[in-house]
Design a protein around this motif. Sequence first.
Motif, PDB file in Angstrom:
ATOM      1  N   GLY A   1       0.765  -1.233   0.000  1.00  0.00           N
ATOM      2  CA  GLY A   1       0.000   0.000   0.000  1.00  0.00           C
ATOM      3  C   GLY A   1       0.796   1.283   0.000  1.00  0.00           C
ATOM      4  O   GLY A   1       0.216   2.361   0.173  1.00  0.00           O
ATOM      5  N   CYS A   2       2.104   1.206  -0.174  1.00  0.00           N
ATOM      6  CA  CYS A   2       2.948   2.400  -0.151  1.00  0.00           C
ATOM      7  C   CYS A   2       4.092   2.252  -1.147  1.00  0.00           C
ATOM      8  O   CYS A   2       4.493   1.148  -1.486  1.00  0.00           O
ATOM      9  N   LYS A   3       4.629   3.397  -1.531  1.00  0.00           N
ATOM     10  CA  LYS A   3       5.846   3.399  -2.323  1.00  0.00           C
ATOM     11  C   LYS A   3       6.985   2.940  -1.408  1.00  0.00           C
ATOM     12  O   LYS A   3       7.095   3.380  -0.260  1.00  0.00           O
ATOM     13  N   ALA A   4       7.832   2.036  -1.922  1.00  0.00           N
ATOM     14  CA  ALA A   4       8.930   1.510  -1.116  1.00  0.00           C
ATOM     15  C   ALA A   4      10.137   1.261  -2.002  1.00  0.00           C
ATOM     16  O   ALA A   4      10.004   0.907  -3.169  1.00  0.00           O
TER      17      ALA A   4
ATOM     18  N   ALA B   1      13.835  -0.820  -1.873  1.00  0.00           N
ATOM     19  CA  ALA B   1      14.684  -1.779  -1.157  1.00  0.00           C
ATOM     20  C   ALA B   1      16.156  -1.514  -1.425  1.00  0.00           C
ATOM     21  O   ALA B   1      16.560  -1.302  -2.569  1.00  0.00           O
ATOM     22  N   SER B   2      16.948  -1.548  -0.372  1.00  0.00           N
ATOM     23  CA  SER B   2      18.396  -1.383  -0.527  1.00  0.00           C
ATOM     24  C   SER B   2      18.969  -2.572  -1.287  1.00  0.00           C
ATOM     25  O   SER B   2      18.467  -3.682  -1.190  1.00  0.00           O
ATOM     26  N   GLN B   3      20.022  -2.318  -2.030  1.00  0.00           N
ATOM     27  CA  GLN B   3      20.661  -3.376  -2.815  1.00  0.00           C
ATOM     28  C   GLN B   3      21.765  -4.090  -2.037  1.00  0.00           C
ATOM     29  O   GLN B   3      22.333  -5.060  -2.520  1.00  0.00           O
ATOM     30  N   SER B   4      22.051  -3.606  -0.843  1.00  0.00           N
ATOM     31  CA  SER B   4      23.029  -4.258   0.026  1.00  0.00           C
ATOM     32  C   SER B   4      22.684  -3.871   1.459  1.00  0.00           C
ATOM     33  O   SER B   4      21.803  -3.051   1.694  1.00  0.00           O
ATOM     34  N   HIS B   5      23.410  -4.452   2.386  1.00  0.00           N
ATOM     35  CA  HIS B   5      23.224  -4.123   3.792  1.00  0.00           C
ATOM     36  C   HIS B   5      24.608  -3.992   4.412  1.00  0.00           C
ATOM     37  O   HIS B   5      25.561  -4.589   3.911  1.00  0.00           O
ATOM     38  N   HIS B   6      24.719  -3.260   5.493  1.00  0.00           N
ATOM     39  CA  HIS B   6      26.038  -2.890   6.002  1.00  0.00           C
ATOM     40  C   HIS B   6      26.962  -4.040   6.385  1.00  0.00           C
ATOM     41  O   HIS B   6      28.115  -4.018   6.024  1.00  0.00           O
ATOM     42  N   ASP B   7      26.527  -5.050   7.096  1.00  0.00           N
ATOM     43  CA  ASP B   7      27.506  -6.074   7.485  1.00  0.00           C
ATOM     44  C   ASP B   7      26.964  -7.496   7.547  1.00  0.00           C
ATOM     45  O   ASP B   7      27.621  -8.377   8.099  1.00  0.00           O
ATOM     46  N   TYR B   8      25.809  -7.735   7.014  1.00  0.00           N
ATOM     47  CA  TYR B   8      25.268  -9.090   6.911  1.00  0.00           C
ATOM     48  C   TYR B   8      24.157  -9.077   5.868  1.00  0.00           C
ATOM     49  O   TYR B   8      23.659  -8.013   5.499  1.00  0.00           O
ATOM     50  N   PRO B   9      23.736 -10.249   5.382  1.00  0.00           N
ATOM     51  CA  PRO B   9      22.737 -10.302   4.314  1.00  0.00           C
ATOM     52  C   PRO B   9      21.338  -9.905   4.805  1.00  0.00           C
ATOM     53  O   PRO B   9      20.751 -10.617   5.615  1.00  0.00           O
ATOM     54  N   ALA B  10      20.847  -8.788   4.352  1.00  0.00           N
ATOM     55  CA  ALA B  10      19.511  -8.292   4.678  1.00  0.00           C
ATOM     56  C   ALA B  10      19.210  -7.146   3.722  1.00  0.00           C
ATOM     57  O   ALA B  10      20.044  -6.797   2.887  1.00  0.00           O
ATOM     58  N   SER B  11      18.034  -6.562   3.863  1.00  0.00           N
ATOM     59  CA  SER B  11      17.696  -5.374   3.081  1.00  0.00           C
ATOM     60  C   SER B  11      16.905  -4.419   3.953  1.00  0.00           C
ATOM     61  O   SER B  11      16.068  -4.843   4.756  1.00  0.00           O
ATOM     62  N   ASP B  12      17.186  -3.156   3.814  1.00  0.00           N
ATOM     63  CA  ASP B  12      16.359  -2.123   4.423  1.00  0.00           C
ATOM     64  C   ASP B  12      15.431  -1.633   3.327  1.00  0.00           C
ATOM     65  O   ASP B  12      15.882  -1.187   2.270  1.00  0.00           O
ATOM     66  N   ILE B  13      14.127  -1.757   3.573  1.00  0.00           N
ATOM     67  CA  ILE B  13      13.126  -1.340   2.595  1.00  0.00           C
ATOM     68  C   ILE B  13      12.560  -0.017   3.091  1.00  0.00           C
ATOM     69  O   ILE B  13      11.804   0.024   4.062  1.00  0.00           O
ATOM     70  N   PHE B  14      12.967   1.064   2.432  1.00  0.00           N
ATOM     71  CA  PHE B  14      12.588   2.404   2.867  1.00  0.00           C
ATOM     72  C   PHE B  14      11.167   2.723   2.437  1.00  0.00           C
ATOM     73  O   PHE B  14      10.805   2.577   1.274  1.00  0.00           O
ATOM     74  N   ALA B  15      10.362   3.126   3.403  1.00  0.00           N
ATOM     75  CA  ALA B  15       8.960   3.477   3.180  1.00  0.00           C
ATOM     76  C   ALA B  15       8.524   4.386   4.327  1.00  0.00           C
ATOM     77  O   ALA B  15       9.186   4.445   5.369  1.00  0.00           O
ATOM     78  N   ALA B  16       7.420   5.053   4.134  1.00  0.00           N
ATOM     79  CA  ALA B  16       6.936   5.997   5.144  1.00  0.00           C
ATOM     80  C   ALA B  16       6.467   5.276   6.404  1.00  0.00           C
ATOM     81  O   ALA B  16       5.987   4.136   6.350  1.00  0.00           O
ATOM     82  N   VAL B  17       6.600   5.973   7.535  1.00  0.00           N
ATOM     83  CA  VAL B  17       6.053   5.462   8.791  1.00  0.00           C
ATOM     84  C   VAL B  17       4.562   5.199   8.580  1.00  0.00           C
ATOM     85  O   VAL B  17       3.853   6.024   7.998  1.00  0.00           O
TER      86      VAL B  17
ATOM     87  N   CYS C   1       3.311   2.642   6.792  1.00  0.00           N
ATOM     88  CA  CYS C   1       3.077   1.706   5.683  1.00  0.00           C
ATOM     89  C   CYS C   1       2.974   0.294   6.253  1.00  0.00           C
ATOM     90  O   CYS C   1       3.530  -0.005   7.309  1.00  0.00           O
ATOM     91  N   ARG C   2       2.296  -0.575   5.541  1.00  0.00           N
ATOM     92  CA  ARG C   2       2.036  -1.919   6.053  1.00  0.00           C
ATOM     93  C   ARG C   2       3.195  -2.887   5.775  1.00  0.00           C
ATOM     94  O   ARG C   2       3.681  -2.956   4.660  1.00  0.00           O
ATOM     95  N   PHE C   3       3.593  -3.615   6.806  1.00  0.00           N
ATOM     96  CA  PHE C   3       4.467  -4.785   6.656  1.00  0.00           C
ATOM     97  C   PHE C   3       3.521  -5.966   6.507  1.00  0.00           C
ATOM     98  O   PHE C   3       2.711  -6.237   7.393  1.00  0.00           O
ATOM     99  N   VAL C   4       3.607  -6.636   5.362  1.00  0.00           N
ATOM    100  CA  VAL C   4       2.695  -7.746   5.083  1.00  0.00           C
ATOM    101  C   VAL C   4       3.463  -9.061   4.989  1.00  0.00           C
ATOM    102  O   VAL C   4       4.653  -9.090   4.637  1.00  0.00           O
ATOM    103  N   ALA C   5       2.772 -10.137   5.294  1.00  0.00           N
ATOM    104  CA  ALA C   5       3.377 -11.469   5.183  1.00  0.00           C
ATOM    105  C   ALA C   5       3.748 -11.713   3.722  1.00  0.00           C
ATOM    106  O   ALA C   5       2.892 -11.594   2.852  1.00  0.00           O
ATOM    107  N   PRO C   6       5.008 -12.055   3.449  1.00  0.00           N
ATOM    108  CA  PRO C   6       5.401 -12.301   2.065  1.00  0.00           C
ATOM    109  C   PRO C   6       4.908 -13.651   1.538  1.00  0.00           C
ATOM    110  O   PRO C   6       4.873 -13.864   0.325  1.00  0.00           O
ATOM    111  N   VAL C   7       4.535 -14.549   2.447  1.00  0.00           N
ATOM    112  CA  VAL C   7       4.078 -15.898   2.081  1.00  0.00           C
ATOM    113  C   VAL C   7       3.012 -16.359   3.061  1.00  0.00           C
ATOM    114  O   VAL C   7       2.852 -15.791   4.134  1.00  0.00           O
TER     115      VAL C   7
END
Length: 171
Positions: A6-9, A11-27, A29-35
């Motif tokens: 429900g929001c523009k988001a 996703a970062s293409q890398s993360h600082h020191d381990y495998p993850a992503s920061d998905i930038f979106a407005a405060v 916005c909904r975090f939804v189950a991916p599966v």
Amino acid sequence: MFPVGGCKASASQSHHDYPASDIFAAVGCRFVAPVDGRVDEVTRVDSWNPRTNVGRDRGGLSVSVVGVDGVRYYGSHLSQVGTDIKPGLQVRAGQTLGLIGKTGSARFTPSHLHFGISWPTAAGRWWIRRGAVAPQPFLAAWRQGKSTSPARAVARARTSYGVDHGCRAYC
């Protein structure tokens, strides 16, 4: 499916020191189950303190889901966790788990969802739950509407961590 609904988001293409992503979106916005899956772990109290910066507390409010594919999906820095979201609850892809915020170590950064992929772990294994497999290729596929599971990549990462061989440090 892509874990922000429900929001523009972005996703970062890398993360600082381990495998993850920061998905930038407005405060808010909904975090939804991916599966489809079941809720594994829920953190409703933000215990992070910038003076001590303890790893297990960096995520602030968070929810993890173990998908029907056996993969653990983790989202943190939430402003709110859904009142009905609790461990063991069966969820469907796209179901709202919480709202994006700035809790934990995101307090001083732009609002985002920290998104990690790993295997199911015992409670408190924060160094695995925060992310053990780079989610970027899967996020890109989900954004394009493709149904792609990271299960094989997670199995390879789990083996490389030594979990199946008596690991003590990472499992």
